[in-house]
Motif scaffolding. Structure first.
Motif, PDB file in Angstrom:
ATOM      1  N   ASP A  37      76.044 -15.884  14.750  1.00  0.00           N
ATOM      2  CA  ASP A  37      76.187 -16.436  15.982  1.00  0.00           C
ATOM      3  C   ASP A  37      76.514 -15.349  17.058  1.00  0.00           C
ATOM      4  O   ASP A  37      77.320 -15.606  18.150  1.00  0.00           O
ATOM      5  CB  ASP A  37      77.192 -17.643  15.996  1.00  0.00           C
ATOM      6  N   LEU A  38      75.763 -14.210  16.534  1.00  0.00           N
ATOM      7  CA  LEU A  38      76.074 -13.019  17.856  1.00  0.00           C
ATOM      8  C   LEU A  38      75.457 -13.325  19.220  1.00  0.00           C
ATOM      9  O   LEU A  38      74.345 -13.709  19.296  1.00  0.00           O
ATOM     10  CB  LEU A  38      75.569 -11.820  17.233  1.00  0.00           C
ATOM     11  N   PRO A  39      76.129 -12.841  20.371  1.00  0.00           N
ATOM     12  CA  PRO A  39      75.574 -12.804  21.518  1.00  0.00           C
ATOM     13  C   PRO A  39      74.351 -11.794  21.434  1.00  0.00           C
ATOM     14  O   PRO A  39      74.190 -10.880  20.814  1.00  0.00           O
ATOM     15  CB  PRO A  39      76.690 -12.323  22.559  1.00  0.00           C
ATOM     16  N   LEU A 313      83.834  -8.491  17.583  1.00  0.00           N
ATOM     17  CA  LEU A 313      83.838  -9.761  17.347  1.00  0.00           C
ATOM     18  C   LEU A 313      83.959 -10.023  15.845  1.00  0.00           C
ATOM     19  O   LEU A 313      83.869  -9.336  14.881  1.00  0.00           O
ATOM     20  CB  LEU A 313      82.374 -10.326  17.847  1.00  0.00           C
ATOM     21  N   ASN A 331      86.060 -12.750  21.965  1.00  0.00           N
ATOM     22  CA  ASN A 331      85.351 -13.960  21.741  1.00  0.00           C
ATOM     23  C   ASN A 331      84.018 -13.827  22.205  1.00  0.00           C
ATOM     24  O   ASN A 331      83.625 -12.850  22.674  1.00  0.00           O
ATOM     25  CB  ASN A 331      86.098 -14.984  22.494  1.00  0.00           C
ATOM     26  N   LEU A 332      83.321 -14.693  21.803  1.00  0.00           N
ATOM     27  CA  LEU A 332      81.657 -14.820  21.880  1.00  0.00           C
ATOM     28  C   LEU A 332      81.330 -14.727  23.513  1.00  0.00           C
ATOM     29  O   LEU A 332      80.355 -14.177  24.119  1.00  0.00           O
ATOM     30  CB  LEU A 332      81.084 -15.982  21.486  1.00  0.00           C
TER      31      LEU A 332
END
Length: 343
Positions: A37-39, A313, A331-332
């Motif tokens: 769920d990486l940016p 992260l 945070n994300l």
């Protein structure tokens, strides 16, 4: 009036000190990508720049990530994956030059790269590749030299603390017999090329594995930590003691002036004993403060130690103990997971 805890006092003192430190920024951050769920890469660059972080360690050569960092003004340490070492070692200078061009210089300019980390903790996790570390480094160095880049880009290979045997007290430290066949030629290469010994050190691991005998206060730089006396040197925290264990081990191999770069250190916020945001804030801010101040170790106080904090992260796909997933400082959405200042 209630008495403040030593941990809270340490936390407040560090935050105040961090706001007043000036000088060369010697603090970087690692960007691990073991997450689903990486940016997007450009959002990662924004997080780094918005928090005044000037250097980043990338563990591999993911092209979109490198391209996002291109011309960002952020200095990079770029990793050669362990599984690439055999190809570079056996393929000679031509293979090394091709790897550099294809994986790095096609995506980011050479003047943005400070270090190439050749493998990571090979002697701990991927011993099959151990004999390829130094030959790969030599081929990469010659390829860089052929392009007049060897003075700008330094090569080293991050090592886990396990390559040092008994390290308590630090004066007892020595490289393990199993590590010496690689460590000895590695140190010779680092001395010849003016590169640092890269080390990964985690006082949290020592505490989590033996909380009854490893004082939490000693791992968290607390003012009430029981000091360790060793050959006329007083150690007040495990971070500096662990680094001097590497210094002593190098001295026993005849190397007294190879600098150290801490390529990973951090404290988790969940998933294990003592893993929580407040403690992570205390640990990370203390490390930052020392690095920004150009502080060395008790044995080498005038030789600054460059530091890369782990991790940018959380990594929800990280294998191993549950706490391994929770080293994220941000945070994300780019907000901080705990109070921390990089400049």
């Amino acid at each position: 009036m209630a008495r403040s805890s030593p941990l809270l006092i340490t936390f407040l003192t560090v935050i105040a000190a961090a706001t007043s430190v000036t000088g060369d920024n010697k603090v970087g951050i690692c960007f691990g990508r073991n997450s689903d769920d990486l940016p997007p890469p450009f959002a990662i660059v924004d997080i780094v720049k918005n928090n005044h972080i000037s250097k980043v360690r990338l563990f591999n050569t993911d092209a979109p990530t490198l391209q996002a960092f291109k011309d960002s003004g952020i200095e990079l340490m770029i990793g050669v994956p362990n599984e690439n070492l055999t190809y570079i070692a056996n393929g000679g200078v031509d293979a090394a030059a091709n790897w550099l061009k294809t994986n790095i210089f096609n995506h980011v300019p050479a003047n943005q790269v400070k270090y190439i980390a050749v493998g990571n903790e090979v002697l701990l996790r991927d011993t099959f590749y151990a004999e390829s570390i130094v030959p790969a480094m030599k081929n990469l160095h010659q390829a860089l030299k052929n392009q007049n880049l060897d003075k700008k880009i330094k090569l080293s290979s991050p090592q886990a603390s396990s390559v040092v045997g008994s390290s308590s007290p630090p004066s007892s430290a020595a490289f393990t017999e199993a590590a010496l066949p690689v460590i000895r030629p590695l140190l010779a290469f680092l001395k010849e090329t003016g590169a640092p010994l890269m080390v990964n050190t985690y006082p949290y691991f020592a505490y989590a594995s033996d909380p009854k005998n490893v004082p939490l206060s000693f791992t968290l730089f607390s003012s009430d930590a029981p000091p360790v006396q060793d050959s006329g040197i007083t150690y007040t925290n495990m971070f500096e003691a662990s680094l001097d264990a590497f210094v002593v081990a190098m001295e026993k191999e005849g190397y007294t002036d190879i600098p150290l770069t801490v390529t990973e250190t951090g404290w988790p916020t969940a998933g294990g004993i003592g893993a929580e945001p407040t403690k992570a804030a205390v640990y990370n801010n203390n490390v930052i403060m020392r690095a920004l101040a150009g502080k060395g170790t008790p044995k080498r106080p005038k030789i600054p130690v460059e530091v890369y904090l782990f991790d940018l992260l959380d990594e929800n796909l990280k294998e191993g103990s549950e706490f391994e997933k929770y080293f994220g400082i941000f945070n994300l959405d780019g907000s901080t997971a705990f109070s921390v200042r990089f400049a």
